[in-house]
Design a protein around this motif. Sequence first.
Motif, PDB file in Angstrom:
ATOM      1  N   ALA A 210     -18.705 -25.860 -12.664  1.00  0.00           N
ATOM      2  CA  ALA A 210     -17.421 -25.614 -11.999  1.00  0.00           C
ATOM      3  C   ALA A 210     -16.476 -26.797 -12.182  1.00  0.00           C
ATOM      4  O   ALA A 210     -15.266 -26.632 -12.382  1.00  0.00           O
ATOM      5  N   LEU A 211     -17.046 -28.039 -12.133  1.00  0.00           N
ATOM      6  CA  LEU A 211     -16.210 -29.221 -12.353  1.00  0.00           C
ATOM      7  C   LEU A 211     -15.641 -29.233 -13.775  1.00  0.00           C
ATOM      8  O   LEU A 211     -14.452 -29.518 -13.977  1.00  0.00           O
ATOM      9  N   LEU A 212     -16.502 -28.921 -14.775  1.00  0.00           N
ATOM     10  CA  LEU A 212     -16.012 -28.860 -16.159  1.00  0.00           C
ATOM     11  C   LEU A 212     -14.942 -27.782 -16.312  1.00  0.00           C
ATOM     12  O   LEU A 212     -13.928 -27.978 -16.992  1.00  0.00           O
ATOM     13  N   THR A 213     -15.191 -26.628 -15.681  1.00  0.00           N
ATOM     14  CA  THR A 213     -14.197 -25.552 -15.761  1.00  0.00           C
ATOM     15  C   THR A 213     -12.876 -25.970 -15.117  1.00  0.00           C
ATOM     16  O   THR A 213     -11.788 -25.666 -15.629  1.00  0.00           O
ATOM     17  N   GLN A 214     -12.969 -26.684 -13.987  1.00  0.00           N
ATOM     18  CA  GLN A 214     -11.751 -27.157 -13.325  1.00  0.00           C
ATOM     19  C   GLN A 214     -10.983 -28.122 -14.217  1.00  0.00           C
ATOM     20  O   GLN A 214      -9.748 -28.079 -14.300  1.00  0.00           O
ATOM     21  N   GLN A 215     -11.725 -29.008 -14.918  1.00  0.00           N
ATOM     22  CA  GLN A 215     -11.057 -29.939 -15.839  1.00  0.00           C
ATOM     23  C   GLN A 215     -10.387 -29.192 -16.983  1.00  0.00           C
ATOM     24  O   GLN A 215      -9.259 -29.521 -17.387  1.00  0.00           O
ATOM     25  N   ARG A 216     -11.085 -28.162 -17.528  1.00  0.00           N
ATOM     26  CA  ARG A 216     -10.473 -27.358 -18.589  1.00  0.00           C
ATOM     27  C   ARG A 216      -9.238 -26.633 -18.054  1.00  0.00           C
ATOM     28  O   ARG A 216      -8.207 -26.540 -18.742  1.00  0.00           O
ATOM     29  N   ASN A 217      -9.338 -26.126 -16.828  1.00  0.00           N
ATOM     30  CA  ASN A 217      -8.177 -25.436 -16.237  1.00  0.00           C
ATOM     31  C   ASN A 217      -6.996 -26.390 -16.060  1.00  0.00           C
ATOM     32  O   ASN A 217      -5.841 -26.022 -16.297  1.00  0.00           O
ATOM     33  N   ALA A 278      -5.049 -24.463  -4.706  1.00  0.00           N
ATOM     34  CA  ALA A 278      -4.091 -25.193  -5.549  1.00  0.00           C
ATOM     35  C   ALA A 278      -3.902 -24.520  -6.899  1.00  0.00           C
ATOM     36  O   ALA A 278      -2.780 -24.466  -7.432  1.00  0.00           O
ATOM     37  N   ASP A 279      -4.999 -24.000  -7.484  1.00  0.00           N
ATOM     38  CA  ASP A 279      -4.889 -23.333  -8.787  1.00  0.00           C
ATOM     39  C   ASP A 279      -4.019 -22.089  -8.696  1.00  0.00           C
ATOM     40  O   ASP A 279      -3.221 -21.805  -9.597  1.00  0.00           O
ATOM     41  N   SER A 280      -4.169 -21.333  -7.607  1.00  0.00           N
ATOM     42  CA  SER A 280      -3.359 -20.128  -7.443  1.00  0.00           C
ATOM     43  C   SER A 280      -1.877 -20.481  -7.326  1.00  0.00           C
ATOM     44  O   SER A 280      -1.018 -19.859  -7.956  1.00  0.00           O
ATOM     45  N   LEU A 281      -1.571 -21.495  -6.521  1.00  0.00           N
ATOM     46  CA  LEU A 281      -0.176 -21.912  -6.375  1.00  0.00           C
ATOM     47  C   LEU A 281       0.379 -22.433  -7.697  1.00  0.00           C
ATOM     48  O   LEU A 281       1.524 -22.144  -8.068  1.00  0.00           O
ATOM     49  N   ARG A 282      -0.445 -23.195  -8.421  1.00  0.00           N
ATOM     50  CA  ARG A 282       0.015 -23.738  -9.703  1.00  0.00           C
ATOM     51  C   ARG A 282       0.254 -22.629 -10.716  1.00  0.00           C
ATOM     52  O   ARG A 282       1.239 -22.638 -11.460  1.00  0.00           O
ATOM     53  N   ALA A 283      -0.655 -21.646 -10.741  1.00  0.00           N
ATOM     54  CA  ALA A 283      -0.497 -20.521 -11.670  1.00  0.00           C
ATOM     55  C   ALA A 283       0.747 -19.711 -11.338  1.00  0.00           C
ATOM     56  O   ALA A 283       1.497 -19.302 -12.238  1.00  0.00           O
ATOM     57  N   ASN A 284       0.995 -19.469 -10.059  1.00  0.00           N
ATOM     58  CA  ASN A 284       2.186 -18.707  -9.679  1.00  0.00           C
ATOM     59  C   ASN A 284       3.468 -19.458 -10.016  1.00  0.00           C
ATOM     60  O   ASN A 284       4.483 -18.857 -10.382  1.00  0.00           O
ATOM     61  N   THR A 285       3.444 -20.796  -9.917  1.00  0.00           N
ATOM     62  CA  THR A 285       4.618 -21.592 -10.318  1.00  0.00           C
ATOM     63  C   THR A 285       4.903 -21.421 -11.802  1.00  0.00           C
ATOM     64  O   THR A 285       6.051 -21.251 -12.227  1.00  0.00           O
ATOM     65  N   ILE A 286       3.836 -21.453 -12.627  1.00  0.00           N
ATOM     66  CA  ILE A 286       4.004 -21.265 -14.070  1.00  0.00           C
ATOM     67  C   ILE A 286       4.524 -19.864 -14.368  1.00  0.00           C
ATOM     68  O   ILE A 286       5.406 -19.666 -15.207  1.00  0.00           O
ATOM     69  N   LEU A 287       3.973 -18.866 -13.663  1.00  0.00           N
ATOM     70  CA  LEU A 287       4.421 -17.492 -13.895  1.00  0.00           C
ATOM     71  C   LEU A 287       5.881 -17.310 -13.509  1.00  0.00           C
ATOM     72  O   LEU A 287       6.633 -16.593 -14.175  1.00  0.00           O
TER      73      LEU A 287
END
Length: 431
Positions: A210-217, A278-287
Motif C-alpha cells: 500500500a505504501l508503494l502504491t501510495q508513492q506511485r499514486n 486526501a487522494d479523493s480530494l486531489r483527484a477531484n481537483t485534477i478532474l
Amino acid sequence: MNSAFEKRLPERRLFLKSDTETRFVRLSPTTQAVALLGSASVIAWTIIASSVLFMNSIGSGSVRDQADREQYLYEARLNALSQERDSRTQDALDAQNRFSAALDQISKMQSELLALEDRRLELKTGVDVIQTTLRTAIHERDNARRETEDLNLKLAEGEAFTPSEGALEDITGTVDFLTAALDNAADERDEIVVSASTAQATIEDLEFEALLTQQRNDKIFSQLEDAVSVSLAPMDKMFRDAGLSPDRMIDQIRSGYTGQGGPLTPLTFSTKGERPDADSLRANTILRSMDDINIYRIAATKAPFALPLKSAFRFTSGFGPRWGRMHNGTDFAASYGTPIYTTGDGVVISAGWLSGFGKLVKVQHEFGIVTYYAHMSKINVSKGQRVSRGDQLGAMGSTGRSTGTHLHYEVHVGGKPVNPMKFIKAASDVF
C-alpha cells in the motif's frame, strides 16, 4: 539660338526626290537641337520606365517568396503545436487510466486489509476465549491436585479414611479430563499463535505494498497536475490577451452546455459517513482542472481565434487611424477569388451588400462577439445559417469602397470594434 548651335549643328537640308521633281526640307540648328533633345528624352523615359517595371517585378517575386516561406513556417508551427497538443492530451488520458487502475487496486487492497483485520480480531477473540478456558482448566487442575495431596497426606498420617470406589473413579476421571483439556488447549494455543504470526506478516506485506502504491499514486498525481497546469496556463493567457474574462466565459459555457465533450464527473468514494481522503480530494481537483480545459477547448472553437485565410496573403493595413479616419479592422491582400473562412463557430446574421463594405458577411459568435468579412467577390452562405470554424463564407474581391483586391476583417466585442490581431496573436502560441 541658331547662332549658338551653328558650330555644333550646322544647317542641313533633307532632299526628297521623286520622278518629276525634287524638294528639300531645311533643318535649322534649333530644329536639330529640339529633335535631338526629344529623342534623348524618349530614350531616357523608356530606360527609366523599364527599370522601374523590372525592379517592381523583382520586388513582387521576393515578397511572394517571403510570403510563401512564412506561410510554410506558420503551417509547420501549427502542425507541430497540434501534434504536441494531441500528445499531451493522450498522456493525460493514459495517466487518468493508470490513476483509475491504481484506485481500483487500492480499493481491493483496502478490502483485503479489512478482511485480514476482521480475521485478526476473530483470532484474538478465540485466543482470549482459549486462554480463559485454559485458566479455568488450570484452576480446576490445581484444586484437584490439592485435594489429591490432602488425601495422600491423610493416608500417610494413618487417618481412617477410605474413599469409596465411586469417589476414587470420579477423581481419576476428573484428572484425566483436565489433563486432556490442557493438552487440547495447548495445541489450539500454538495453532492460534502460528496463525496470528502469519496474519501479521501478511498485514505487514500489504501495508508495504500500500505504501508503494501510495508513492506511485503521488507520482501519477504530480505528473497529472503538471500536465494540467501546462495545458491550462496557455489557454487562460490566450483568453486574457484577447480581452475576455476566463471566469465569466467558463460560467457562460457551463450554463449553456449542450453536450460537446462533456464535463468530467468528480470521483465519489464510499467513506461510511467520513470525509473524503486526501487522494479523493486531489483527484477531484485534477478532474475539475481537466473540466476547465475541456471548457476552454469548447470556448476556443466558439470565439474567433483563427485566421480568415488559409492561402498565402500579406497584411496591407492594420487597426487604427488611417488618412484621418478610424480603420476598424485589418486588411489581408491576396489574389482575386481566394477562399475566405469563418474564424469561429457562430450564426450568420447578415449576408449581402452594405454601402462601402460591398459584399459583406457578419457572423455572431458566443460572448457577444461579431466578425465582419467585407469586399467579397461572392458569398456562399445565407442569413440565419449556422457555421463552424473553417467553413468557407465566400471569396475575396474588391466590391464596395475598395482600392484593390483584399479582405477587410473586423471583430466587434459588445458592439465595439477591437483589434482583430489581439485574437490572432493570442492564439498563435496555442494553436
